[in-house]
Design a protein around this motif. Structure first.
Motif, PDB file in Angstrom:
ATOM      1  N   TYR A 118      27.422  53.542  43.534  1.00  0.00           N
ATOM      2  CA  TYR A 118      28.163  52.083  44.415  1.00  0.00           C
ATOM      3  C   TYR A 118      29.385  52.543  44.483  1.00  0.00           C
ATOM      4  CZ  TYR A 118      24.336  48.405  44.360  1.00  0.00           C
ATOM      5  OH  TYR A 118      23.550  47.295  44.195  1.00  0.00           O
ATOM      6  N   GLU A 119      30.205  51.737  46.525  1.00  0.00           N
ATOM      7  CA  GLU A 119      31.147  52.268  46.081  1.00  0.00           C
ATOM      8  C   GLU A 119      31.737  51.583  46.128  1.00  0.00           C
ATOM      9  OE1 GLU A 119      31.758  53.866  50.275  1.00  0.00           O
ATOM     10  OE2 GLU A 119      30.994  55.457  50.099  1.00  0.00           O
ATOM     11  N   ALA A 132      29.709  48.222  47.942  1.00  0.00           N
ATOM     12  CA  ALA A 132      28.525  48.772  48.427  1.00  0.00           C
ATOM     13  C   ALA A 132      27.413  50.301  49.033  1.00  0.00           C
ATOM     14  CB  ALA A 132      29.430  49.326  50.386  1.00  0.00           C
ATOM     15  N   ALA A 133      26.364  49.381  48.270  1.00  0.00           N
ATOM     16  CA  ALA A 133      25.245  50.289  47.631  1.00  0.00           C
ATOM     17  C   ALA A 133      25.772  51.934  48.432  1.00  0.00           C
ATOM     18  CB  ALA A 133      23.981  50.133  47.800  1.00  0.00           C
ATOM     19  N   ALA A 138      17.898  54.157  41.378  1.00  0.00           N
ATOM     20  CA  ALA A 138      16.906  55.387  40.534  1.00  0.00           C
ATOM     21  C   ALA A 138      15.764  54.590  39.576  1.00  0.00           C
ATOM     22  CB  ALA A 138      18.282  55.184  38.605  1.00  0.00           C
ATOM     23  N   GLU A 139      14.739  55.646  39.562  1.00  0.00           N
ATOM     24  CA  GLU A 139      13.842  56.176  39.344  1.00  0.00           C
ATOM     25  C   GLU A 139      13.246  55.579  37.699  1.00  0.00           C
ATOM     26  OE1 GLU A 139      11.548  59.091  40.936  1.00  0.00           O
ATOM     27  OE2 GLU A 139      11.493  58.751  42.514  1.00  0.00           O
ATOM     28  N   ASN A 140      14.301  55.959  37.368  1.00  0.00           N
ATOM     29  CA  ASN A 140      14.084  55.635  35.280  1.00  0.00           C
ATOM     30  C   ASN A 140      15.513  55.671  35.224  1.00  0.00           C
ATOM     31  OD1 ASN A 140      13.393  55.661  32.734  1.00  0.00           O
ATOM     32  ND2 ASN A 140      13.279  57.905  32.749  1.00  0.00           N
ATOM     33  N   SER A 238      33.575  65.056  33.655  1.00  0.00           N
ATOM     34  CA  SER A 238      33.378  65.177  35.117  1.00  0.00           C
ATOM     35  C   SER A 238      34.388  64.348  36.006  1.00  0.00           C
ATOM     36  CB  SER A 238      32.482  64.158  34.458  1.00  0.00           C
ATOM     37  OG  SER A 238      32.676  62.667  33.874  1.00  0.00           O
ATOM     38  N   ALA A 239      34.039  64.704  36.865  1.00  0.00           N
ATOM     39  CA  ALA A 239      35.105  64.037  37.912  1.00  0.00           C
ATOM     40  C   ALA A 239      34.126  63.341  38.888  1.00  0.00           C
ATOM     41  CB  ALA A 239      36.148  64.768  39.028  1.00  0.00           C
ATOM     42  N   ILE A 240      35.019  61.725  38.662  1.00  0.00           N
ATOM     43  CA  ILE A 240      34.706  60.661  39.834  1.00  0.00           C
ATOM     44  C   ILE A 240      35.236  61.172  41.881  1.00  0.00           C
ATOM     45  CG2 ILE A 240      33.539  58.584  40.613  1.00  0.00           C
ATOM     46  CD1 ILE A 240      33.426  58.693  37.740  1.00  0.00           C
TER      47      ILE A 240
END
Length: 339
Positions: A118-119, A132-133, A138-140, A238-240
């Motif tokens: 999501y944003e 907003a998606a 995700a499948e799992n 990890s970066a977002i």
């Protein structure tokens, strides 16, 4: 029958006891929200006395993730010589002697955890302002939790906030003052008593579903926010990607200079009004600034023709300014000799 995460099957059931209490024998209503429990479906004649059915923790978690919600309307006859007590709350009311009529709406709910990118827009305090998606679900969802039972634990804990605890057992009521958390949530979110009013028919399935969903989604978000350790931690370094939206001051005004400028502008405005109100009125059709404008004032006068004919200029002639009929027979405004 439901399948557990390990692949086994378990039978779920057990809605528990009927609503407690009651106040009259005319109209009564009750709101039910309960979790299912593992059920022993073995034939009692083939089970030894010492063979007790014990559900595993996985079976308990699987069944408790299934919810039953119901809205009941009934006509009751109460017993005057007995009472039934809810041992969680200590409340006692007359027992139901006979149910004269009954109508109800039931729904079986099996919540599902959905995870998608999501944003999200948040303010300085971290509150979500908009979302907003930005991708598919995700499948799992298991890899996002610390263990495989994470999604089931989230659903089970959310359900327990409504179906367990003090005074959560449904009670018959003959007014719109509900006795359960589930009934209160539905009444509060709908901003109406039509779903809990015992004098009205049971609500339609399509009318009540949005409120039940809204209740569960809100509670699930609260539970997840209070138990963030259930989620798998992000990898180190990890970066977002984040976009920071901030306001900056592009144009600024000095307060002293603004006051001086406003004062001067106001003074100019006052002077302009005073001047235009006291200005001299216009008396001449045109100001005699040039020779042409001066000649225009006398060109229709009979004085010029008289001087040309007689060739004399008398000193006792008197002149005046005003309107007169010129030599061309038309009215004019200018200078003319008095007769």
């Amino acid at each position: 029958m439901q399948q557990t995460p390990s692949g086994n099957f378990v039978y779920c059931g057990g809605l528990g006891q009927s609503p407690y209490g009651g106040q009259n024998n005319s109209f009564a209503a009750a709101e039910v929200f309960q979790q299912l429990t593992p059920t022993d479906i073995r034939d009692p004649s083939n089970v030894a006395d010492n063979d007790t059915y014990v559900a595993s923790a996985e079976d308990q978690l699987t069944c408790s993730s299934i919810l039953v919600a119901g809205f009941i309307r009934a006509n009751l006859t109460m017993s005057a010589d007995g009472s039934k007590t809810d041992y969680d709350s200590g409340r006692a009311d007359p027992v139901v002697k006979r149910i004269n009529s009954l109508s109800s709406l039931w729904m079986l709910c099996k919540p599902t955890v959905l995870i998608a990118p999501y944003e999200v827009t948040v303010d300085r305090s971290g509150y979500v302002l908009a979302h907003a998606a930005s991708g598919p679900n995700a499948e799992n969802v298991d890899p996002y939790f610390q263990n495989a039972t994470g999604p089931a634990s989230l659903i089970n804990t959310t359900s327990m906030t409504i179906s367990q605890g003090p005074d959560v057992h449904p009670w018959w009521h003959n007014d719109t003052f509900v006795d359960t958390w589930f009934g209160y949530y539905v009444k509060h979110l709908s901003n109406s008593t039509r779903f809990v009013d015992p004098t009205l028919p049971v609500p339609a399935f399509g009318d009540v579903v949005p409120y039940v969903e809204d209740i569960y989604v809100r509670l699930c978000a609260i539970v997840l926010g209070l138990n963030q350790d259930w989620l798998l931690e992000a990898e180190r370094d990890s970066a977002i990607p984040v976009t920071c939206i901030s306001s900056s001051e592009r144009v600024f005004v000095s307060k002293p200079m603004f006051i001086i400028t406003t004062a001067l502008l106001g003074l100019n405005f006052v002077v302009a009004i005073a001047y235009w109100m006291r200005r001299p009125r216009r008396l001449l059709p045109e100001m005699p600034y040039t020779i042409a404008s001066i000649l225009a004032m006398v060109q229709a006068s009979g004085l010029i023709a008289e001087v040309e004919d007689k060739g004399q200029w008398r000193h006792n002639w008197r002149f005046g300014y005003g309107k007169f009929v010129g030599t061309d027979g038309k009215p004019h405004a200018g200078i003319e000799r008095r007769p």
